[in-house]
Structure formats: structure tokens, C-alpha cells
Design an enzyme around this catalytic site. Structure first.
Site, PDB file in Angstrom:
ATOM      1  N   ASP A 247       1.912 -13.125  -4.624  1.00 51.07           N
ATOM      2  CA  ASP A 247       1.339 -12.004  -5.381  1.00 51.07           C
ATOM      3  C   ASP A 247       1.699 -10.641  -4.802  1.00 51.07           C
ATOM      4  O   ASP A 247       1.594  -9.635  -5.490  1.00 51.07           O
ATOM      5  CB  ASP A 247      -0.183 -12.167  -5.571  1.00 51.07           C
ATOM      6  CG  ASP A 247      -0.945 -12.291  -4.272  1.00 51.07           C
ATOM      7  OD1 ASP A 247      -0.314 -12.333  -3.203  1.00 51.07           O
ATOM      8  OD2 ASP A 247      -2.196 -12.345  -4.332  1.00 51.07           O
ATOM      9  N   ARG A 248       2.126 -10.610  -3.538  1.00 53.93           N
ATOM     10  CA  ARG A 248       2.511  -9.312  -2.959  1.00 53.93           C
ATOM     11  C   ARG A 248       4.017  -9.094  -3.048  1.00 53.93           C
ATOM     12  O   ARG A 248       4.783 -10.045  -3.204  1.00 53.93           O
ATOM     13  CB  ARG A 248       2.137  -9.261  -1.474  1.00 53.93           C
ATOM     14  CG  ARG A 248       0.665  -9.256  -1.237  1.00 53.93           C
ATOM     15  CD  ARG A 248       0.346  -9.042   0.219  1.00 53.93           C
ATOM     16  NE  ARG A 248      -1.096  -8.889   0.339  1.00 53.93           N
ATOM     17  CZ  ARG A 248      -1.721  -8.356   1.362  1.00 53.93           C
ATOM     18  NH1 ARG A 248      -1.030  -7.920   2.389  1.00 53.93           N
ATOM     19  NH2 ARG A 248      -3.031  -8.251   1.373  1.00 53.93           N
TER      20      ARG A 248
ATOM     21  N   ASP B 240       1.631 -16.532  -1.124  1.00 59.16           N
ATOM     22  CA  ASP B 240       1.297 -17.080  -2.446  1.00 59.16           C
ATOM     23  C   ASP B 240       1.950 -16.320  -3.602  1.00 59.16           C
ATOM     24  O   ASP B 240       1.613 -16.547  -4.766  1.00 59.16           O
ATOM     25  CB  ASP B 240      -0.222 -17.124  -2.641  1.00 59.16           C
ATOM     26  CG  ASP B 240      -0.855 -15.747  -2.557  1.00 59.16           C
ATOM     27  OD1 ASP B 240      -0.315 -14.897  -1.834  1.00 59.16           O
ATOM     28  OD2 ASP B 240      -1.884 -15.515  -3.218  1.00 59.16           O
TER      29      ASP B 240
ATOM     30  N   GLU C 295      -2.476  -0.419  -2.592  1.00 62.17           N
ATOM     31  CA  GLU C 295      -1.591   0.009  -1.517  1.00 62.17           C
ATOM     32  C   GLU C 295      -1.099  -1.174  -0.679  1.00 62.17           C
ATOM     33  O   GLU C 295      -0.110  -1.051   0.029  1.00 62.17           O
ATOM     34  CB  GLU C 295      -2.288   1.028  -0.619  1.00 62.17           C
ATOM     35  CG  GLU C 295      -3.676   0.645  -0.085  1.00 62.17           C
ATOM     36  CD  GLU C 295      -3.702  -0.510   0.881  1.00 62.17           C
ATOM     37  OE1 GLU C 295      -2.795  -0.589   1.696  1.00 62.17           O
ATOM     38  OE2 GLU C 295      -4.623  -1.346   0.797  1.00 62.17           O
ATOM     39  N   SER C 296      -1.816  -2.287  -0.756  1.00 61.94           N
ATOM     40  CA  SER C 296      -1.513  -3.451   0.076  1.00 61.94           C
ATOM     41  C   SER C 296      -0.408  -4.303  -0.547  1.00 61.94           C
ATOM     42  O   SER C 296      -0.516  -5.512  -0.596  1.00 61.94           O
ATOM     43  CB  SER C 296      -2.780  -4.270   0.259  1.00 61.94           C
ATOM     44  OG  SER C 296      -3.371  -4.537  -1.005  1.00 61.94           O
TER      45      SER C 296
ATOM     46  N   LYS D  88      -9.370 -20.246  -3.533  1.00 66.22           N
ATOM     47  CA  LYS D  88     -10.036 -19.262  -4.391  1.00 66.22           C
ATOM     48  C   LYS D  88     -10.122 -19.818  -5.804  1.00 66.22           C
ATOM     49  O   LYS D  88      -9.287 -20.620  -6.228  1.00 66.22           O
ATOM     50  CB  LYS D  88      -9.307 -17.915  -4.362  1.00 66.22           C
ATOM     51  CG  LYS D  88      -7.820 -17.986  -4.603  1.00 66.22           C
ATOM     52  CD  LYS D  88      -7.171 -16.607  -4.451  1.00 66.22           C
ATOM     53  CE  LYS D  88      -5.671 -16.716  -4.640  1.00 66.22           C
ATOM     54  NZ  LYS D  88      -4.972 -15.442  -4.674  1.00 66.22           N
TER      55      LYS D  88
ATOM     56  N   ARG E 114      -9.416  -1.032   8.850  1.00 65.40           N
ATOM     57  CA  ARG E 114      -8.276  -0.417   8.158  1.00 65.40           C
ATOM     58  C   ARG E 114      -8.532   1.070   7.989  1.00 65.40           C
ATOM     59  O   ARG E 114      -9.590   1.457   7.476  1.00 65.40           O
ATOM     60  CB  ARG E 114      -8.079  -1.047   6.787  1.00 65.40           C
ATOM     61  CG  ARG E 114      -7.864  -2.551   6.802  1.00 65.40           C
ATOM     62  CD  ARG E 114      -7.122  -2.994   5.541  1.00 65.40           C
ATOM     63  NE  ARG E 114      -7.195  -4.427   5.310  1.00 65.40           N
ATOM     64  CZ  ARG E 114      -6.484  -5.344   5.971  1.00 65.40           C
ATOM     65  NH1 ARG E 114      -5.667  -4.972   6.922  1.00 65.40           N
ATOM     66  NH2 ARG E 114      -6.605  -6.630   5.673  1.00 65.40           N
TER      67      ARG E 114
ATOM     68  N   ASP F 189       4.990 -12.546  -0.576  1.00 61.22           N
ATOM     69  CA  ASP F 189       4.151 -13.124   0.475  1.00 61.22           C
ATOM     70  C   ASP F 189       3.889 -14.612   0.275  1.00 61.22           C
ATOM     71  O   ASP F 189       4.488 -15.255  -0.600  1.00 61.22           O
ATOM     72  CB  ASP F 189       2.820 -12.358   0.578  1.00 61.22           C
ATOM     73  CG  ASP F 189       1.887 -12.680  -0.583  1.00 61.22           C
ATOM     74  OD1 ASP F 189       2.384 -12.961  -1.681  1.00 61.22           O
ATOM     75  OD2 ASP F 189       0.654 -12.651  -0.385  1.00 61.22           O
TER      76      ASP F 189
ATOM     77  N   LYS G 116      -2.137  -9.872  -9.073  1.00 59.09           N
ATOM     78  CA  LYS G 116      -0.959  -9.087  -8.741  1.00 59.09           C
ATOM     79  C   LYS G 116       0.228 -10.040  -8.715  1.00 59.09           C
ATOM     80  O   LYS G 116       0.055 -11.245  -8.566  1.00 59.09           O
ATOM     81  CB  LYS G 116      -1.139  -8.342  -7.435  1.00 59.09           C
ATOM     82  CG  LYS G 116      -1.475  -9.180  -6.246  1.00 59.09           C
ATOM     83  CD  LYS G 116      -1.876  -8.270  -5.091  1.00 59.09           C
ATOM     84  CE  LYS G 116      -2.327  -9.080  -3.918  1.00 59.09           C
ATOM     85  NZ  LYS G 116      -3.550  -8.579  -3.325  1.00 59.09           N
TER      86      LYS G 116
ATOM     87  N   SER H  17      -3.001 -16.519   1.253  1.00 55.52           N
ATOM     88  CA  SER H  17      -2.110 -15.395   0.961  1.00 55.52           C
ATOM     89  C   SER H  17      -1.084 -15.158   2.057  1.00 55.52           C
ATOM     90  O   SER H  17      -0.301 -16.027   2.373  1.00 55.52           O
ATOM     91  CB  SER H  17      -2.961 -14.151   0.686  1.00 55.52           C
ATOM     92  OG  SER H  17      -2.150 -13.104   0.293  1.00 55.52           O
ATOM     93  N   HIS H  18      -1.135 -13.998   2.671  1.00 56.77           N
ATOM     94  CA  HIS H  18      -0.127 -13.584   3.644  1.00 56.77           C
ATOM     95  C   HIS H  18      -0.499 -13.982   5.070  1.00 56.77           C
ATOM     96  O   HIS H  18       0.219 -13.651   5.994  1.00 56.77           O
ATOM     97  CB  HIS H  18       0.029 -12.066   3.558  1.00 56.77           C
ATOM     98  CG  HIS H  18      -1.301 -11.380   3.640  1.00 56.77           C
ATOM     99  ND1 HIS H  18      -2.175 -11.388   2.577  1.00 56.77           N
ATOM    100  CD2 HIS H  18      -1.929 -10.759   4.647  1.00 56.77           C
ATOM    101  CE1 HIS H  18      -3.296 -10.768   2.935  1.00 56.77           C
ATOM    102  NE2 HIS H  18      -3.169 -10.378   4.187  1.00 56.77           N
TER     103      HIS H  18
ATOM    104  N   ARG I 152     -11.442 -17.935   3.107  1.00 60.92           N
ATOM    105  CA  ARG I 152     -10.335 -18.102   4.051  1.00 60.92           C
ATOM    106  C   ARG I 152     -10.861 -18.391   5.430  1.00 60.92           C
ATOM    107  O   ARG I 152     -11.721 -17.675   5.928  1.00 60.92           O
ATOM    108  CB  ARG I 152      -9.521 -16.805   4.154  1.00 60.92           C
ATOM    109  CG  ARG I 152      -8.460 -16.740   3.133  1.00 60.92           C
ATOM    110  CD  ARG I 152      -7.592 -15.539   3.358  1.00 60.92           C
ATOM    111  NE  ARG I 152      -7.160 -15.090   2.051  1.00 60.92           N
ATOM    112  CZ  ARG I 152      -6.472 -14.016   1.837  1.00 60.92           C
ATOM    113  NH1 ARG I 152      -6.126 -13.243   2.848  1.00 60.92           N
ATOM    114  NH2 ARG I 152      -6.119 -13.685   0.621  1.00 60.92           N
TER     115      ARG I 152
ATOM    116  N   THR J 232     -12.676 -10.898   0.127  1.00 65.56           N
ATOM    117  CA  THR J 232     -11.919 -10.110  -0.852  1.00 65.56           C
ATOM    118  C   THR J 232     -11.167 -11.045  -1.810  1.00 65.56           C
ATOM    119  O   THR J 232     -11.005 -10.753  -2.982  1.00 65.56           O
ATOM    120  CB  THR J 232     -10.908  -9.187  -0.136  1.00 65.56           C
ATOM    121  OG1 THR J 232     -11.573  -8.501   0.920  1.00 65.56           O
ATOM    122  CG2 THR J 232     -10.291  -8.179  -1.083  1.00 65.56           C
TER     123      THR J 232
HETATM  124  C1  G1P Z   1      -6.485  -7.164   1.584  1.00 68.58           C
HETATM  125  C2  G1P Z   1      -5.984  -5.921   0.895  1.00 68.58           C
HETATM  126  C3  G1P Z   1      -6.429  -5.906  -0.548  1.00 68.58           C
HETATM  127  C4  G1P Z   1      -5.951  -7.175  -1.237  1.00 68.58           C
HETATM  128  C5  G1P Z   1      -6.418  -8.394  -0.456  1.00 68.58           C
HETATM  129  C6  G1P Z   1      -5.847  -9.679  -1.031  1.00 68.58           C
HETATM  130  O1  G1P Z   1      -7.894  -7.184   1.586  1.00 68.58           O
HETATM  131  O2  G1P Z   1      -6.431  -4.753   1.566  1.00 68.58           O
HETATM  132  O3  G1P Z   1      -5.921  -4.760  -1.165  1.00 68.58           O
HETATM  133  O4  G1P Z   1      -6.433  -7.241  -2.542  1.00 68.58           O
HETATM  134  O5  G1P Z   1      -5.999  -8.291   0.904  1.00 68.58           O
HETATM  135  O6  G1P Z   1      -4.456  -9.713  -0.979  1.00 68.58           O
HETATM  136  P1  G1P Z   1      -8.775  -6.734   2.843  1.00 68.58           P
HETATM  137  O7  G1P Z   1      -8.319  -7.580   4.005  1.00 68.58           O
HETATM  138  O8  G1P Z   1      -8.436  -5.300   3.108  1.00 68.58           O
HETATM  139  O9  G1P Z   1     -10.192  -6.937   2.435  1.00 68.58           O
HETATM  140 ZN    ZN Z   2      -1.068 -12.983  -1.477  1.00 71.20          ZN
END
Ligand code: G1P
Ligand code: ZN
Length: 544
Positions: free
Chosen positions: A282-283, A280, A365-366, A126, A497, A278, A377, A113-114, A22, A18
Site C-alpha cells: 500500500d505504500r 503489503d 505523508e507516510s 486487520k 513522530r 512496502d 492506499k 505492513s512495512h 500488530r 492505526t
Molecule cells: C503509520 C503512518 C500512517 C499510516 C500507518 C499505516 O501510522 O504514520 O500515516 O496510515 O502507519 O501504514 P503510525 O505509526 O504513525 O500510527
Molecule cells: Zn503497508
């Protein structure tokens, strides 16, 4: 400084998910693993001679080592110029800002990311393109294909460079510029928001603000923006020292992981606004005094009120949300008479729409919201938006949200994650559902009737690319939805999910506890998907 061609063997697991590639740190530490992915990216771009790129990361373990490798490889591949955030730091939105502002051809962001960091945590890389946004699927797929056939990579022999002093120098024939990682981004925020009004609000006696950087990349950004440029008290900031293992925490701004912030915001004397970001940057999570704003509501409220904010006074071109995100945003778009696009999960799907001028605001939503100021984001942008909105409205966060519900209806919403499920079991669950679409469509369960059961696919209206299998949707007659998809960002096993949404238009029924309001849908999913039987789990790992 000798150019070198190193022979290597291809890895079979470098398909970006996504949000980039990673893996566990130990996977990236294997000889040639990072190098192969970087070379595959350069090759997928048709080489990087005469190009200019940026690179920076979220400061997690292996950030600096990976950056040194990229410097050598960029020089070995003939890159013209590499722009690096001082200390190897660039938040994801700041990287996007820098690529756009300096007209670069793209950049690497080093982040998972998180996901937790440290030697036993995750690392990631990325690639973002010249628009400042995540590489679209046709590029990530090309990178993957190149990675499968890779037999060599190009580098040079050169000692590690000094990442901590802001300066220009050459590495071989490549120019390197170390920039301040915060300034360009902070300047952009000042163009969009009314800093004097926010600064005034922060000084008011009955207003208190608290921001939790979770020991991740936004620490230095928060210090510059909130304290130095807006005059917030130092005590407003929590966990602002960037640590390679995020202080042992899980840098995901939600009710489970942002523990310090949640404790303060759900106490007797809670501040007016609490926020977190988070790994990096972006959240975001937005909290009021004893009140949680769902990210789906947050993006809808941002869109509904954008005309009150300096950078958005001229109105919105359109809005977009990822498919699992609640339909609260659709209701706002309808009233504003603008288009609301529904895209697959992942920020990369907003890129074409933003570039084509179809969108101003978008969200997931994330815990992701942003606008067309960058192509990612943006956590701090969201926090500044809420601060600015509070400065204009002079009511509480809870009042802002409840007033919104009264006008547009409330979309009760929750996501249940089952992490590290055995991959075979997770695939079985999803595949068995796909086979049952026909029988599910039209089925009645108590008062709930399924009117649509399908696998979401998306035809990009700008480049006509088709993305299939983007999540299973059960849509009910009353517009309730149950969505199920597998995560594309996990690094061990599969993460399942489940997303639940119910629309409430009756003002008298808008104050239920979320899980209670969605109980019927949740137990129907248990029954239909046989989650317990197939995964052996009786409870979700995380509920947001
Ligand atoms: C998750 C979130 C998605 C977000 C991505 C990167 O991806 O659901 O909305 O863009 O992290 O932060 P997922 O693990 O669901 O593929
Ligand atoms: Zn992030």
C-alpha cells in the site's frame, strides 16, 4: 469434520492500532492469541453466518499458518464463503479491490505492513469492511471490547487446505474459492491508466524505469503489470521474490530502507523513474534521476494533474490528507475550487468521505496515496500514475515537481522518528506539552510566532463520530507547522513522530536542502519539547 467450541482466556492487549493488530510473531504464536482476535472480530460483526469474506496476506512469516487457522474458524462460525488469494497472498489494495469487485462482506489482511518480518519480526491482522476499507473505529473498538470478554471460540477439525491451486472446494459447509491474487487488481489498473501510452514510454531509448518490490508482496503484481502487461524489461524489477522475512530487510519504501533502489537512483546514470513499495503493497516511494519526491508533494502533484489521466478525466470530487501531511494538497484544492479534508492519521478516516462521494484523491505523508478506485492506499497505483504522467508530460520527474512548486509554492517538509523510546518518557513529553498550550499560543521565538497550539480532534462530517487526541499541532503565523504524535503501529516501546513544514512562495528560495530549510523549526522543537532530556536521544532514528 466436527464443529468445536474451544474455551479460552481473554487477552488484554488486542486493541487494534492505526492499522489493525500488530505484534511480534512470538505474541501471535501464543496458544489461542490469533484465534481470540479472529473470534472477537466475528462476534463484533454479529456473527458471520451467511456472510462472504476474503483473506490473504503479504507473505510474511506466519502468513500461511494464520490463514489455515482462519479457514477452520470461518467454517466453525458458519461463514458461507471464503475467497483466498492463491498462496495466501493478497496485497492490501488487491484485497480491497477483491472485496469490492465480488461484493463481499469484508476480509482479513494478514500483514504488519512495512514492519520487518521473520520469526523475530512482526505479524499483524486487520479487518476490512464491505466497502473494501479498514474497519472504522467503532468496529475496531467493538472488536477490542469483545476480545476483553472472550471465553470461547468456534472452529472445526479439518486438515490444512491446499492454498496453492486455484479451485473451489468445501470446508465443512463453507465454500472456499482460491483466486489469482493479481488479475482482478491488474484489470482495475488497466481501466484507470493508459497502458498503451505507458508501454510506448517504456520502450523509448532515453527512458528507464526501475521498481523495487523489497522482497515483499508486490513482486508478483509488478511482474504481471510492468513486465507482462506493459512490456517492461525484467531488469526493471528488483527484489521481486516474495520472502517470509523480506530477505532480512525492512520493507519500508523510504530513503533509508530502500537501499538498492536509492543507490541506483542517486548514481551518475540513474533511470528516469524509480519506485518502491512496502510489505503489503500500500505504500510507495517515487524517485526521479537523483531526486526524491516527498509523498506530500506526490499527492498534490497527482491531484493537480489528474485531469490528464484516463480514469480521472472528469475531474475530482474533492481531496483529503491526514493532518500531519503537508498542506501542498490544500493549495491545489484551492485552485481547483474543490474541498480539501483534513483527517487524523490512518487510512480508515478517508473511508466515509470516499463512500459518500466527497473525495477522489487522498494521501498521507507516510508514503501513501490512492484514489476512490479502492478503499486503501495503493503503492502500484501511484507508480502507474507517475508513469502515465511522464508519458503525457515527456519531462523529467524533477521538472514536473519543480514546475509544480513554481506555480503552487514549495512546502518544505520532513518527518523525524524516534523509535523504541521508553513509553513512560514518551507519554510524559506529550502530556507536558498538552499542559502548555495556553502559554505556547502567542509565544514568539525569533521570527517565529505560534498562533495555534492544540491537540487535533476530528469530527467525521459523514457519521459525526469524534476522534480526539490525534496529534499536537503548533501552527505559526507564516503557516509553518510542527506536529508531534505517538505512533499507533509500533510493536515495542513508543515511537515519537515529529513533522516539520514550512511554506515557501519565493521561487528564488525553492532549492534549499530540506533539513537546512527547516533547521529553525527543528531546533525550536528540540528546545520546546526537551526531546534529548526526556528521551535520552540526541538524534532521530529515521528521517524521511
Ligand atoms: C503509520 C503512518 C500512517 C499510516 C500507518 C499505516 O501510522 O504514520 O500515516 O496510515 O502507519 O501504514 P503510525 O505509526 O504513525 O500510527
Ligand atoms: Zn503497508
Amino acid at each position: 469434520m466436527e464443529n468445536k467450541t474451544i474455551s479460552t482466556q481473554a487477552f488484554s492487549d488486542q486493541r487494534p492500532g492505526t492499522s489493525g493488530l500488530r505484534k511480534k510473531v512470538s505474541v501471535f504464536q501464543q496458544p489461542h492469541y490469533l484465534e481470540n482476535f479472529v473470534q472477537a472480530t466475528f462476534d463484533a460483526l454479529g456473527g458471520v453466518k451467511e456472510k462472504q469474506l476474503a483473506v490473504g496476506g503479504d507473505g510474511r512469516f506466519y502468513n500461511r499458518e494464520a490463514l489455515q487457522t482462519i479457514v477452520r474458524m470461518a467454517a466453525g462460525n458458519g461463514l458461507k464463503k471464503l475467497v483466498i488469494g492463491r498462496g495466501g497472498i493478497l496485497s492490501t489494495p488487491a484485497a480491497s479491490c477483491v472485496i469490492r469487485k465480488y461484493g463481499l462482506d469484508g476480509g482479513f489482511i494478514l500483514s504488519a505492513s512495512h514492519n520487518p518480518g521473520g520469526p523475530h519480526g512482526d505479524f499483524g491482522i486487520k479487518f476490512n469492511t464491505a466497502n473494501g476499507g479498514p474497519a472504522p473505529e467503532k468496529i475496531t473498538e467493538a472488536i477490542y471490547q469483545k476480545s476483553l470478554a472472550l471465553g470461547r471460540y468456534l472452529t472445526i477439525e479439518n486438515p490444512d487446505i491446499d492454498l496453492d491451486a486455484q479451485k473451489h472446494f468445501m470446508v465443512g459447509a463453507m465454500m472456499v474459492e482460491i483466486i489469482d491474487p493479481v488479475n482482478d487488481y491488474a484489470d482495475l489498473m488497466m481501466e484507470l491508466f493508459d497502458f498503451p501510452a505507458i508501454a510506448k514510454l517504456l520502450q523509448e531509448k532515453d527512458f528507464a524505469f526501475i521498481f523495487d518490490a523489497m522482497h515483499a508482496v508486490t513482486g508478483p503484481y509488478a511482474e504481471e503489470i510492468f513486465c507482462r502487461r506493459l512490456g517492461a524489461a525484467k531488469e526493471s524489477l528488483l527484489n521481486c521474490a516474495v520472502k517470509p522475512d523480506f530477505g532480512g530487510g525492512h520493507p519500508d519504501p523510504n530513503l533509508k530502507h530502500a537501499k538498492d533502489l536509492v543507490r541506483i537512483m542517486f548514481s551518475a546514470k540513474a533511470p528516469t523513474l524509480g519506485a518502491a513499495s512496502d510489505g503489503d503493497g500500500d505504500r510507495n516511494m517515487i524517485l526521479g534521476d537523483n531526486f526524491f519526491v516527498t509523498p506530500s508533494d506526490s499527492v498534490a502533484i497527482i491531484a493537480a494533474n489528474a485531469h490528464l489521466i484516463k480514469g480521472y478525466r472528469n475531474g475530482l470530487k474533492g481531496v483529503a490528507r491526514s493532518m500531519p501531511t503537508s498542506c501542498a494538497l490544500d493549495a491545489v484544492a484551492k485552485e481547483l475550487d474543490i474541498e480539501c479534508y483534513e483527517t487524523p492519521t490512518g487510512w480508515k478516516f478517508f473511508g466515509n468521505l470516499l463512500d459518500a462521494g466527497k473525495l477522489t484523491i487522498c494521501g498521507e505523508e507516510s508514503f501513501g496515496t490512492s484514489s476512490d478506485h479502492v478503499r486503501e492506499k495503493d503503492g502500484l497505483w501511484t507508480v502507474l500514475f507517475w508513469l502515465n504522467l511522464l508519458a503525457v508530460k515527456k519531462i523529467s520527474v524533477k521538472e514536473i515537481v519543480e514546475t509544480h512548486w513554481q506555480h503552487f509554492g514549495r512546502n518544505y517538509y520532513t518527518r523525524h522518528d524516534y523509535e523504541e523510546v521508553e513509553s513512560g518518557a514518551a507519554n510524559k513529553l506529550v502530556n507536558s506539552l498538552r499542559e502548555r498550550f495556553e502559554t505556547l499560543c502567542g509565544a514568539q521565538f525569533g521570527l517565529l510566532e505560534i498562533t495555534q497550539a492544540d491537540d487535533f480532534s476530528y469530527l467525521d462530517p459523514i457519521d459525526n463520530s469524534l476522534s480526539e487526541h490525534q496529534g499536537i499541532r503548533l501552527i505559526f503565523k507564516d503557516k509553518s507547522r510542527i506536529i508531534l504524535r505517538l505512533s499507533g503501529t509500533g510493536t515495542s516501546g513508543a515511537t515519537l513522530r515529529l513533522y516539520f513544514e514550512k511554506v515557501e512562495k519565493n521561487p528564488a528560495a525553492m532549492n534549499l536542502e530540506t533539513q537546512a530549510a527547516l533547521a529553525e523549526l527543528i531546533s525550536l522543537a528540540d528546545e520546546l519539547f526537551a526531546i534529548k532530556k526526556i528521551t535520552g536521544r540526541s538524534q532521530p532514528t529515521v528521517i524521511t
